[in-house]
Design a protein around this motif. Structure first.
Motif, short mmCIF file in Angstrom:
data_model
loop_
_atom_site.label_atom_id
_atom_site.label_comp_id
_atom_site.label_asym_id
_atom_site.label_seq_id
_atom_site.Cartn_x
_atom_site.Cartn_y
_atom_site.Cartn_z
N ARG A 1 0.83 -1.21 0.00
CA ARG A 1 0.00 0.00 0.00
C ARG A 1 0.86 1.26 0.00
O ARG A 1 0.55 2.25 -0.67
CB ARG A 1 -0.95 -0.01 1.20
CG ARG A 1 -2.17 -0.91 1.01
CD ARG A 1 -3.17 -0.71 2.13
NE ARG A 1 -2.74 -1.37 3.35
CZ ARG A 1 -3.08 -2.61 3.68
NH1 ARG A 1 -3.84 -3.33 2.88
NH2 ARG A 1 -2.67 -3.14 4.82
N ALA A 2 1.97 1.22 0.74
CA ALA A 2 2.87 2.38 0.76
C ALA A 2 3.48 2.63 -0.62
O ALA A 2 3.65 3.78 -1.03
CB ALA A 2 3.98 2.15 1.79
N ARG B 1 2.09 2.14 -3.40
CA ARG B 1 1.07 2.66 -4.32
C ARG B 1 0.93 4.18 -4.21
O ARG B 1 0.42 4.84 -5.13
CB ARG B 1 -0.29 2.01 -4.05
CG ARG B 1 -0.33 0.51 -4.31
CD ARG B 1 0.01 0.18 -5.73
NE ARG B 1 -0.07 -1.25 -6.00
CZ ARG B 1 0.79 -1.91 -6.75
NH1 ARG B 1 1.82 -1.27 -7.30
NH2 ARG B 1 0.64 -3.19 -6.98
N LEU B 2 1.37 4.76 -3.11
CA LEU B 2 1.16 6.19 -2.89
C LEU B 2 1.85 7.08 -3.93
O LEU B 2 1.22 8.03 -4.43
CB LEU B 2 1.63 6.57 -1.48
CG LEU B 2 0.85 5.92 -0.32
CD1 LEU B 2 1.48 6.32 1.01
CD2 LEU B 2 -0.61 6.33 -0.36
N VAL C 1 -0.19 7.12 -7.22
CA VAL C 1 -1.45 7.86 -7.10
C VAL C 1 -1.18 9.36 -7.09
O VAL C 1 -1.86 10.14 -7.77
CB VAL C 1 -2.20 7.43 -5.82
CG1 VAL C 1 -3.41 8.32 -5.59
CG2 VAL C 1 -2.63 5.98 -5.92
N ALA C 2 -0.16 9.78 -6.31
CA ALA C 2 0.17 11.20 -6.24
C ALA C 2 0.61 11.73 -7.61
O ALA C 2 0.19 12.81 -8.04
CB ALA C 2 1.26 11.44 -5.20
#
Length: 229
Positions: A90-91, A93-94, A97-98
């Motif tokens: 999940r980290a 993926r940040l 997305v940003a």
């Protein structure tokens, strides 16, 4: 009398916590651009791996996938196979997305995707940080304005996926769809049957499937233009 202890300066330590503190101070002092690719990845891994030296893992991931960008783009299954837990994934993926939101900021006022040039411009921006192998859907209104850009639901059967897409289209009051596969690593014709099934599933709802695209591997390919839809 209560004992008093001096405050520990972690930035002077030699263990993982001291190293992490030095990395954070370096970013604050010199900016994130001062970091090498593996160091940037190392800091992201801090979020999912709280008490371990992440430098060897960061270097190993970049070596395995080929680059920092490919680590960010790697499918979830591949990252799990590389030994990462879900918090760490999940980290990772940040940043994607940003980056995608920054790249598509100009489109966030419901862009119109009414012609080929507008669609290609949007897809070019949307590919920033996109995950390899993902199938995404653009939900449009009756003026071809973008209502939502979302990953297709992950289901074991195509009929279940199409049902979830239909439910989402109704919830958004969408009248049209455009699908696109992100760097799938397969020929366009392999997606023809699934595209036809999606088209057939949308017809009773009066939702038009404009096209299904293959993007990220050379020039975009339109299944409709290739007579595969």
């Amino acid at each position: 009398m209560a004992n008093t202890y001096p405050q520990i300066d972690l930035s002077r330590g030699t263990g993982p916590q001291g190293h992490r503190a030095r990395m954070r101070n370096r970013v604050l002092t010199n900016g994130a651009n001062s970091l090498a690719d593996y160091e940037l990845l190392e800091m992201l891994l801090f979020l999912g791996i709280p008490r371990k030296d992440t430098k060897p893992l960061a270097k190993g991931l970049i070596s395995h996938f080929g680059s920092l960008i490919e680590v960010f783009r790697a499918p979830t299954q591949s990252l799990r196979a590389a030994g990462l837990n879900d918090d760490t994934i999940r980290a990772l993926r940040l940043p994607g997305v940003a980056a995608e939101r920054l790249a598509t900021a100009e489109f966030h006022t419901r862009p119109v995707l009414g012609n080929w040039e507008q669609l290609l411009a949007y897809l070019d921006a949307a590919m920033t940080g996109a995950i390899n192998g993902q199938f995404r859907l653009l939900y449009l209104d009756n003026r071809n304005r973008l209502l939502a850009d979302e990953a297709a639901p992950e289901q074991t059967e195509q009929t279940s996926t199409n049902r979830q897409i239909a439910i989402r289209a109704l919830a958004l009051h969408a009248t049209a769809l455009i699908g696109f596969h992100v760097r799938p690593g397969k020929a366009a014709k392999t997606f023809s049957q699934d595209a036809r099934l999606l088209d057939f599933a949308m017809r009773p709802l009066s939702v038009t499937l404009h096209d299904v695209m293959i993007v990220g591997e050379g020039p975009p390919v339109s299944l409709r233009q290739e007579h595969l839809l």
